[in-house]
Design an enzyme around this catalytic site. Structure first.
Site, PDB file in Angstrom:
ATOM      1  CE  LYS A 129      -1.097  -0.407   5.077  1.00 32.11           C
ATOM      2  NZ  LYS A 129      -0.794  -1.874   5.068  1.00 32.11           N
ATOM      3  CB  THR A 130       3.985   2.196   1.689  1.00 28.17           C
ATOM      4  OG1 THR A 130       3.421   2.122   2.900  1.00 28.17           O
ATOM      5  CG2 THR A 130       5.035   3.615   1.599  1.00 28.17           C
ATOM      6  CD  GLU A 173       1.061   3.254   3.841  1.00 26.54           C
ATOM      7  OE1 GLU A 173       1.535   2.508   4.585  1.00 26.54           O
ATOM      8  OE2 GLU A 173       1.693   4.353   3.565  1.00 26.54           O
TER       9      GLU A 173
END
Length: 514
Positions: A129-130, A173
């Site tokens: 996700k980052t 995020e």
């Protein structure tokens, strides 16, 4: 509801000028982002953190008053207090805020407040996700959309993980670890995977997947779920969401008609990887919406790894939903230079390249090792790893899988577990040796002290090798130690065995913290 109507239905933001927010643990990756965004919205912002850090210095330079150390006297009586899940009720600042009856918000609630009035894009998943959120934010910025973003890592080219832009998009995020992603009302959700993690906070795999189904239910009416079909959990999520009438698009390396159970949702992005290099990946993207095809569109990424290309496919789908043209979105994704601690170069000494990576879940390490092997092969060298497990509960639950993932390296040094919010006494017998026990004989060793572990892995290196420092804790600080040790060596012949000292160094153990 049309996209145009959906954009016009955005909630009007509440004014923050004149309000005061105090963030406990403000130096953390997620909290520092919220502090910057609230300040950019005109609020007065103060904070505290247990230790000085680069994030604290950056916030201080931006005008945020940060107190180092936790002290009840540091909490302004009129402030809204913001905390993360890591802050315990016994924290003196939180305790005084509770006693006074001050409003207390979770970090995610404060972030949702900062994002009001925007088209909120939430990127979630146990891993990826980052990179995906950073890639999407940077691409939208280069496309001229001037998005706001709140990312748990620093986007290398931008030098920050937070920005309040003039555009409509707000990329964040979204953290599933404590269910705080359920505080958002996204217009677009990108789910990279639904692979069980944080089982200290979830009762079971079913409970974990249920939280993601709840997350999909948080979409605003007419919003879009973009889910990775290569991940079985995310594919199950996509089918469950589509069954409720949610708009769904999938993405992956398998054509829609070949997915288990067939196509799902209104469309599918097919990623075809054409070639991978140590400095990037070449691919093509094809979007099928019903009978209509968009592409194939060429994608040239400047960061390596098929897993990164898969993240780019999800970001591309989100960018198209936000109104960016397909070819332009692909070009802008190609500008992305990575985020800090994601295959981040730390330097090279005498032919030994040192790379730092945040990977702390077995699947993340598997993907990292595939990329590392390709890079090392191109250099004619080996893959060496210095791994710091993160959380005793994760080490205990995934020890066998960690061993299998790290076995893809040629030599592995494992150091002490980074405890974060946990206590060693609650997990007797769990340490770095728990992971080493699942490595092939002679391939790994447990060296408790971090500094000593860094020196030992440097002693193993020889020209051409790729040496990785891996983990979500303070292992990231050891790259310079490794490089200095390499610089001090005169022969650089490198050892081929793991007969190294492994005495613990009590002063070198990581300290429990947020």
């Amino acid at each position: 509801m049309t996209k145009e109507n959906l954009m016009d239905d955005r909630e009007q933001p509440r004014p923050l000028a004149g309000q005061h927010f105090h963030l406990i643990g403000v130096g953390g990756a997620g909290m520092s982002v919220v502090a910057e965004l609230l300040a950019a919205r005109g609020a007065a912002v103060t904070g505290s953190d247990a230790h000085a850090s680069q994030a604290v210095e950056r916030l201080s330079a931006a005008g945020v008053a940060v107190h180092v150390g936790h002290d009840a006297a540091a909490v302004p009586p009129a402030a809204v207090v913001v905390v993360s899940t890591a802050i315990k009720e016994s924290n003196p600042e939180l305790a005084v805020a509770r006693a006074r009856g001050q409003q207390v918000l979770h970090r995610s609630q404060a972030l949702a407040l900062a994002a009001e009035g925007r088209d909120f894009v939430a990127v979630a998943g146990a891993h990826g996700k980052t990179t995906t959120s950073g890639m999407l934010a940077e691409a939208l910025l280069h496309a001229g959309a001037d998005p706001s973003f709140a990312i748990g890592g620093v986007v290398s080219a931008l030098g920050t993980g937070a920005h309040l832009g003039a555009g409509r998009a707000f990329v964040a995020e979204a953290d599933e670890s404590d269910r705080s992603f359920l505080n958002y009302r996204p217009r677009v959700e990108v789910v990279t995977n639904v692979e069980p993690d944080h089982l200290d906070n979830y009762a079971s795999t079913e409970d974990f997947e249920g939280a993601f189904r709840d997350f999909a239910g948080r979409l605003v009416p007419g919003g879009l779920l973009v889910a990775c079909a290569d991940d079985p959990g995310a594919l199950r999520l996509a089918r469950a969401a589509a069954a409720t009438g949610t708009r769904v698009q999938t993405f992956g390396t398998v054509p829609a008609e070949q997915l288990p159970g067939g196509p799902v949702g209104e469309g599918h992005v097919l990623l075809t990887v054409l070639g991978s290099r140590d400095d990037g990946t070449s691919a093509q993207l094809l979007l099928q919406l019903g009978d209509a095809l968009t592409g194939p569109v060429d994608l040239e990424l400047s960061v390596p790894g098929t897993h990164v290309a898969l993240d780019a496919a999800g970001a591309w789908a989100a960018g198209l939903e936000l109104g960016v043209e397909p070819e332009q979105m692909a070009r802008c994704l190609g500008v992305f230079g990575g985020t800090k601690r994601r295959f981040e170069d730390r330097g090279e000494v005498a032919g030994v390249r040192v790379v730092d990576d945040y990977a702390h879940h077995p699947t993340e390490i598997e993907a990292l090792m595939r990329t590392a092997r390709a890079v090392a092969t191109a250099r004619g060298g080996r893959v060496l790893a210095l791994f710091q497990p993160h959380l005793f509960s994760r080490t205990q639950g995934f020890a066998e899988r960690f061993g299998a993932a790290l076995a893809q390296a040629d030599l592995v040094v494992v150091t002490d577990v980074y405890p974060a919010r946990e206590r060693a006494e609650d997990f007797p017998g769990v340490d770095g040796a728990t992971v080493v026990a699942h490595l092939p004989a002679g391939r790994g060793v447990f060296v408790p002290g971090r500094q000593e572990a860094a020196r030992q892995v440097a002693a193993l290196a020889r020209p051409g090798d790729l040496l990785l420092t891996i983990g979500a804790g303070d292992v990231t600080e050891l790259g310079p130690v490794v490089l200095a040790e390499l610089a001090d060596r005169s022969d650089l012949a490198g050892r081929s065995d793991l007969a190294v000292r492994a005495e613990p160094d009590p002063a070198d153990r990581p300290q429990a913290g947020a």
